[in-house]
Design an enzyme around this catalytic site. Structure first.
Site, PDB file in Angstrom:
ATOM      1  N   LYS A 185      -5.911  37.691  -6.670  1.00 23.95           N
ATOM      2  CA  LYS A 185      -6.323  36.282  -6.634  1.00 23.95           C
ATOM      3  C   LYS A 185      -7.846  36.126  -6.586  1.00 23.95           C
ATOM      4  O   LYS A 185      -8.387  35.140  -7.076  1.00 23.95           O
ATOM      5  CB  LYS A 185      -5.705  35.569  -5.425  1.00 23.95           C
ATOM      6  CG  LYS A 185      -4.218  35.855  -5.169  1.00 23.95           C
ATOM      7  CD  LYS A 185      -3.328  35.280  -6.252  1.00 23.95           C
ATOM      8  CE  LYS A 185      -1.859  35.233  -5.892  1.00 23.95           C
ATOM      9  NZ  LYS A 185      -1.085  36.421  -6.266  1.00 23.95           N
ATOM     10  N   LYS A 237      -8.532  34.143   2.606  1.00 23.42           N
ATOM     11  CA  LYS A 237      -7.371  34.541   1.806  1.00 23.42           C
ATOM     12  C   LYS A 237      -7.452  36.004   1.383  1.00 23.42           C
ATOM     13  O   LYS A 237      -8.538  36.514   1.113  1.00 23.42           O
ATOM     14  CB  LYS A 237      -7.266  33.673   0.538  1.00 23.42           C
ATOM     15  CG  LYS A 237      -7.023  32.196   0.823  1.00 23.42           C
ATOM     16  CD  LYS A 237      -6.821  31.414  -0.461  1.00 23.42           C
ATOM     17  CE  LYS A 237      -6.492  29.958  -0.146  1.00 23.42           C
ATOM     18  NZ  LYS A 237      -6.182  29.189  -1.370  1.00 23.42           N
ATOM     19  N   LYS A 239     -13.582  26.924   0.824  1.00 21.32           N
ATOM     20  CA  LYS A 239     -13.639  25.705   1.629  1.00 21.32           C
ATOM     21  C   LYS A 239     -12.205  25.197   1.785  1.00 21.32           C
ATOM     22  O   LYS A 239     -11.415  25.255   0.847  1.00 21.32           O
ATOM     23  CB  LYS A 239     -14.493  24.667   0.891  1.00 21.32           C
ATOM     24  CG  LYS A 239     -14.562  23.319   1.558  1.00 21.32           C
ATOM     25  CD  LYS A 239     -15.840  23.170   2.348  1.00 21.32           C
ATOM     26  CE  LYS A 239     -15.770  21.939   3.244  1.00 21.32           C
ATOM     27  NZ  LYS A 239     -16.590  22.117   4.452  1.00 21.32           N
ATOM     28  N   HIS A 287      -0.119  20.053  -4.078  1.00 20.39           N
ATOM     29  CA  HIS A 287       0.024  21.241  -4.926  1.00 20.39           C
ATOM     30  C   HIS A 287       0.534  20.746  -6.279  1.00 20.39           C
ATOM     31  O   HIS A 287       1.669  20.300  -6.371  1.00 20.39           O
ATOM     32  CB  HIS A 287       1.013  22.217  -4.276  1.00 20.39           C
ATOM     33  CG  HIS A 287       1.386  23.381  -5.142  1.00 20.39           C
ATOM     34  ND1 HIS A 287       1.464  24.669  -4.679  1.00 20.39           N
ATOM     35  CD2 HIS A 287       1.712  23.453  -6.444  1.00 20.39           C
ATOM     36  CE1 HIS A 287       1.815  25.478  -5.656  1.00 20.39           C
ATOM     37  NE2 HIS A 287       1.975  24.759  -6.743  1.00 20.39           N
ATOM     38  N   LYS A 325       9.049  26.181  -1.468  1.00 18.72           N
ATOM     39  CA  LYS A 325       9.202  24.841  -2.031  1.00 18.72           C
ATOM     40  C   LYS A 325      10.605  24.316  -1.779  1.00 18.72           C
ATOM     41  O   LYS A 325      11.582  25.060  -1.866  1.00 18.72           O
ATOM     42  CB  LYS A 325       8.912  24.879  -3.533  1.00 18.72           C
ATOM     43  CG  LYS A 325       7.443  25.170  -3.834  1.00 18.72           C
ATOM     44  CD  LYS A 325       7.219  25.530  -5.291  1.00 18.72           C
ATOM     45  CE  LYS A 325       5.781  26.001  -5.487  1.00 18.72           C
ATOM     46  NZ  LYS A 325       5.590  26.617  -6.821  1.00 18.72           N
ATOM     47  N   GLU A 340      -4.239  29.537  -8.237  1.00 22.34           N
ATOM     48  CA  GLU A 340      -3.640  30.799  -8.682  1.00 22.34           C
ATOM     49  C   GLU A 340      -3.005  30.587 -10.045  1.00 22.34           C
ATOM     50  O   GLU A 340      -2.724  29.458 -10.425  1.00 22.34           O
ATOM     51  CB  GLU A 340      -2.530  31.254  -7.707  1.00 22.34           C
ATOM     52  CG  GLU A 340      -3.027  31.669  -6.346  1.00 22.34           C
ATOM     53  CD  GLU A 340      -1.899  31.988  -5.369  1.00 22.34           C
ATOM     54  OE1 GLU A 340      -0.757  32.214  -5.805  1.00 22.34           O
ATOM     55  OE2 GLU A 340      -2.173  31.997  -4.159  1.00 22.34           O
ATOM     56  N   ASN A 399       0.489  31.837 -12.048  1.00 17.80           N
ATOM     57  CA  ASN A 399       1.767  32.557 -11.977  1.00 17.80           C
ATOM     58  C   ASN A 399       2.143  33.010 -13.371  1.00 17.80           C
ATOM     59  O   ASN A 399       2.126  32.223 -14.311  1.00 17.80           O
ATOM     60  CB  ASN A 399       2.856  31.667 -11.399  1.00 17.80           C
ATOM     61  CG  ASN A 399       2.514  31.198 -10.005  1.00 17.80           C
ATOM     62  OD1 ASN A 399       1.983  31.961  -9.195  1.00 17.80           O
ATOM     63  ND2 ASN A 399       2.766  29.944  -9.726  1.00 17.80           N
ATOM     64  N   ARG A 450       5.065  34.202 -14.480  1.00 20.03           N
ATOM     65  CA  ARG A 450       6.523  34.310 -14.650  1.00 20.03           C
ATOM     66  C   ARG A 450       7.101  32.934 -14.976  1.00 20.03           C
ATOM     67  O   ARG A 450       6.406  31.923 -14.857  1.00 20.03           O
ATOM     68  CB  ARG A 450       7.145  34.780 -13.334  1.00 20.03           C
ATOM     69  CG  ARG A 450       6.811  33.801 -12.207  1.00 20.03           C
ATOM     70  CD  ARG A 450       7.474  34.118 -10.885  1.00 20.03           C
ATOM     71  NE  ARG A 450       7.323  33.014  -9.951  1.00 20.03           N
ATOM     72  CZ  ARG A 450       6.272  32.788  -9.185  1.00 20.03           C
ATOM     73  NH1 ARG A 450       5.233  33.589  -9.236  1.00 20.03           N
ATOM     74  NH2 ARG A 450       6.241  31.737  -8.373  1.00 20.03           N
ATOM     75  N   ARG A 478      16.197  21.841  -4.179  1.00 20.23           N
ATOM     76  CA  ARG A 478      16.776  23.171  -3.975  1.00 20.23           C
ATOM     77  C   ARG A 478      17.751  23.099  -2.803  1.00 20.23           C
ATOM     78  O   ARG A 478      17.351  22.755  -1.687  1.00 20.23           O
ATOM     79  CB  ARG A 478      15.688  24.188  -3.642  1.00 20.23           C
ATOM     80  CG  ARG A 478      14.614  24.318  -4.707  1.00 20.23           C
ATOM     81  CD  ARG A 478      13.691  25.458  -4.367  1.00 20.23           C
ATOM     82  NE  ARG A 478      12.547  25.513  -5.254  1.00 20.23           N
ATOM     83  CZ  ARG A 478      11.677  26.510  -5.302  1.00 20.23           C
ATOM     84  NH1 ARG A 478      11.825  27.551  -4.494  1.00 20.23           N
ATOM     85  NH2 ARG A 478      10.661  26.488  -6.141  1.00 20.23           N
TER      86      ARG A 478
HETATM   87  C1  MV4 Z   1      -5.453  26.327   0.368  1.00 17.09           C
HETATM   88  C2  MV4 Z   1      -5.219  25.141   1.072  1.00 17.09           C
HETATM   89  C3  MV4 Z   1      -6.316  24.354   1.367  1.00 17.09           C
HETATM   90  N1  MV4 Z   1      -7.556  24.731   0.995  1.00 17.09           N
HETATM   91  N2  MV4 Z   1      -6.709  26.655   0.004  1.00 17.09           N
HETATM   92  C4  MV4 Z   1      -1.002  28.078   0.627  1.00 17.09           C
HETATM   93  C5  MV4 Z   1      -0.373  29.207  -0.137  1.00 17.09           C
HETATM   94  C6  MV4 Z   1      -1.408  29.766  -1.007  1.00 17.09           C
HETATM   95  N3  MV4 Z   1      -0.903  29.911  -2.342  1.00 17.09           N
HETATM   96  C7  MV4 Z   1      -2.558  28.822  -0.948  1.00 17.09           C
HETATM   97  N4  MV4 Z   1      -2.271  27.835   0.047  1.00 17.09           N
HETATM   98  C8  MV4 Z   1      -3.192  26.899   0.402  1.00 17.09           C
HETATM   99  N5  MV4 Z   1      -4.463  27.156   0.033  1.00 17.09           N
HETATM  100  C9  MV4 Z   1      -7.722  25.866   0.330  1.00 17.09           C
HETATM  101  N6  MV4 Z   1      -8.961  26.224  -0.037  1.00 17.09           N
HETATM  102  C10 MV4 Z   1      -3.907  24.825   1.427  1.00 17.09           C
HETATM  103  C11 MV4 Z   1      -2.889  25.723   1.115  1.00 17.09           C
HETATM  104  C12 MV4 Z   1      -1.581  25.339   1.539  1.00 17.09           C
HETATM  105  C13 MV4 Z   1      -0.587  24.986   0.627  1.00 17.09           C
HETATM  106  C14 MV4 Z   1      -0.806  25.030  -0.757  1.00 17.09           C
HETATM  107  C15 MV4 Z   1       0.182  24.680  -1.643  1.00 17.09           C
HETATM  108  C16 MV4 Z   1       1.413  24.268  -1.167  1.00 17.09           C
HETATM  109  C17 MV4 Z   1       1.661  24.238   0.168  1.00 17.09           C
HETATM  110  C18 MV4 Z   1       0.672  24.588   1.084  1.00 17.09           C
HETATM  111  C19 MV4 Z   1       0.929  24.530   2.452  1.00 17.09           C
HETATM  112  C20 MV4 Z   1      -0.038  24.887   3.339  1.00 17.09           C
HETATM  113  C21 MV4 Z   1      -1.288  25.313   2.884  1.00 17.09           C
END
Ligand code: MV4
Length: 447
Positions: free
Chosen positions: A116, A158, A201, A208, A237, A288, A290, A292, A338
């Site tokens: 990532k 991360k 940040k 999402h 999800k 990110e 994906n 798939r 789901r």
């Molecule tokens: C974040 C974020 C807020 N700010 N990055 C959660 C899983 C991973 N794929 C990335 N995630 C997040 N990254 C920044 N800079 C909040 C989350 C996040 C989240 C993202 C998508 C769907 C659900 C979530 C639930 C909690 C936190």
């Protein structure tokens, strides 16, 4: 086109792939574990090969056994579905070495997007907006803290190989940073044997939003609109919808165009998803990619009228995309719920058991993707998703009402499920008003 394809997966997605193959005139080979001898995918495929015991490491994750089955059966292609080996670059590489087409992008691309921190850097260099944060990977807490101080708090820490929240920690203020960094790094060391971290940040109360793309071997890329996947619990999800109710047509075009650029920047091939965080001001940031087919692909199929799994197979067989961006029209609104075998009374623990009664809803604009049948015993070794219930109607309000009606008709007896919870969400004022973000389940249900 391929004559025979092996499905390296189980459950509803294996069934989904078998159906796509049948429609394309391709013979199917299922692989199954000892726990899945009675499973629907085992029964529906033209051939089925047992590859080992229930434990996924000895069956659905066992590359050599799956490839032996592919070679022995004469399959020319392998579809990995989602989960299991679907984003395993080693598996994609082994398929290529065996002369078998992997339905997905190249091993190299899977590896590049699986890291990532590297994906983020690649996208930033391609002019795709990323969350403000570290430019290079970071390995050391004190050095990372200097970068965090300059980004400003709160900061998200991360892991490069993380995902699904693993190896991720929030540092709300400078005093928390070093401890949070070390915890996140230990977690990722433990899970992946890798200590590569990056910083972003923290985006407050984002949605999402992910864009579906399709890309062929000849550099053609199209985007199929977005899915709002904000309703999740512990990074699982729960429901997804398309379109996202917070996006204007202008923003959709801008984000869609950015998704296409992102795919082109890495020379992407096959179906893929560009995940964005969308903040309240309408700014969006690449998170990110994906590589798939995703669980929630049916909502995109409903609004575009395309069959994404057939498109994936055609692309893998070397066919050029049969559609241009101008020919893609997003119509109406689709929602997927789901339905999982889990016990709401016991912190949603997986709940195996035998399906005593099953009634699936039907009717105009209602689709159920499932591998369930009456009398089926759910094995405890795998994930707990039972049914994906997908509805499509002319607008969000009509789709919501259709989902309420369909959930009311669905009957699953024999195991505990999250059906009631889904039904409650469909009536909840903020959800119905489109007022959602990634904290929705926490805020409304404490989940
Ligand atoms: C974040 C974020 C807020 N700010 N990055 C959660 C899983 C991973 N794929 C990335 N995630 C997040 N990254 C920044 N800079 C909040 C989350 C996040 C989240 C993202 C998508 C769907 C659900 C979530 C639930 C909690 C936190």
């Amino acid at each position: 086109m391929f004559q025979k394809l092996l499905i390296a997966n189980r459950g509803e997605i294996a069934v989904r792939i078998i159906r796509a193959c049948r429609e394309l005139g391709i013979k199917t080979v299922a692989v199954y574990s000892e726990a899945d001898a009675e499973a629907l995918h085992t029964q529906l495929a033209d051939e089925a090969i047992c590859i080992g015991p229930a434990r996924a490491e000895e069956s659905y994750l066992h590359m050599a056994r799956i490839l032996s089955a592919a070679v022995a059966s004469g399959a020319q292609a392998v579809h990995p579905g989602f989960g299991f080996l679907s984003e395993n670059s080693k598996f994609a590489q082994l398929c290529a070495q065996c002369g078998i087409a992997f339905v997905g992008p190249s091993a190299d691309l899977i590896a590049r997007m699986g890291d990532k921190a590297q994906a983020r850097q690649t996208m930033e260099e391609a002019g795709v907006p990323v969350v403000p944060g570290s430019r290079e990977p970071v390995y050391e807490a004190e050095e990372a803290k200097k970068i965090a101080d300059s980004i400003g708090y709160p900061v998200m820490i991360k892991a490069a190989l993380g995902g699904g929240g693993k190896g991720m920690r929030l540092a709300e203020k400078p005093e928390e940073f070093v401890g949070a960094f070390q915890t996140a790094q230990q977690e990722t060391m433990h899970a992946f044997g890798d200590a590569t971290m990056y910083l972003e940040k923290y985006i407050v109360e984002p949605r999402h939003v992910e864009f579906q793309i399709l890309a062929d071997k000849y550099g053609h890329v199209v985007q199929l609109g977005e899915r709002d996947c904000s309703i999740q619990r512990r990074h699982q999800k729960l429901l997804e919808e398309s379109p996202c109710s917070a996006i204007s047509q202008k923003l959709r075009e801008e984000m869609g165009h950015t998704a296409v650029r992102a795919a082109q920047a890495v020379g992407y091939e096959n179906a893929g998803t560009i995940e964005f965080l969308l903040d309240k001001r309408g700014s969006f940031y690449f998170m990110e990619m994906n590589t798939r087919i995703q669980v929630e692909h049916p909502v995109t199929e409903m609004v575009t009228g395309l069959d994404l799994v057939k498109e994936q197979i055609r692309i893998a067989a070397g066919e050029p995309l049969g559609i241009t961006q101008e020919e893609i029209h997003l119509r109406g609104h689709a929602i997927e719920c789901r339905i999982n075998a889990e016990d709401p009374e016991r912190q949603f623990m997986p709940c195996p058991g035998t399906i005593e009664t099953l009634h699936l809803p039907g009717g105009n604009g209602i689709r159920t993707d499932t591998a369930l049948f009456q009398g089926y015993t759910i094995p405890s070794s795998y994930d707990s998703m039972l049914v994906k219930l997908i509805v499509h109607d002319k607008d969000r309000e009509s789709a919501l009402r259709k989902m309420q009606s369909a959930l009311g008709e669905l009957v699953i007896e024999g195991v505990k499920t999250n059906l009631e919870l889904q039904y409650e969400i469909m009536q909840e004022a903020d959800f119905c008003g489109g007022n959602i973000n990634t904290h929705y389940m926490q805020e409304h249900y404490g989940l």
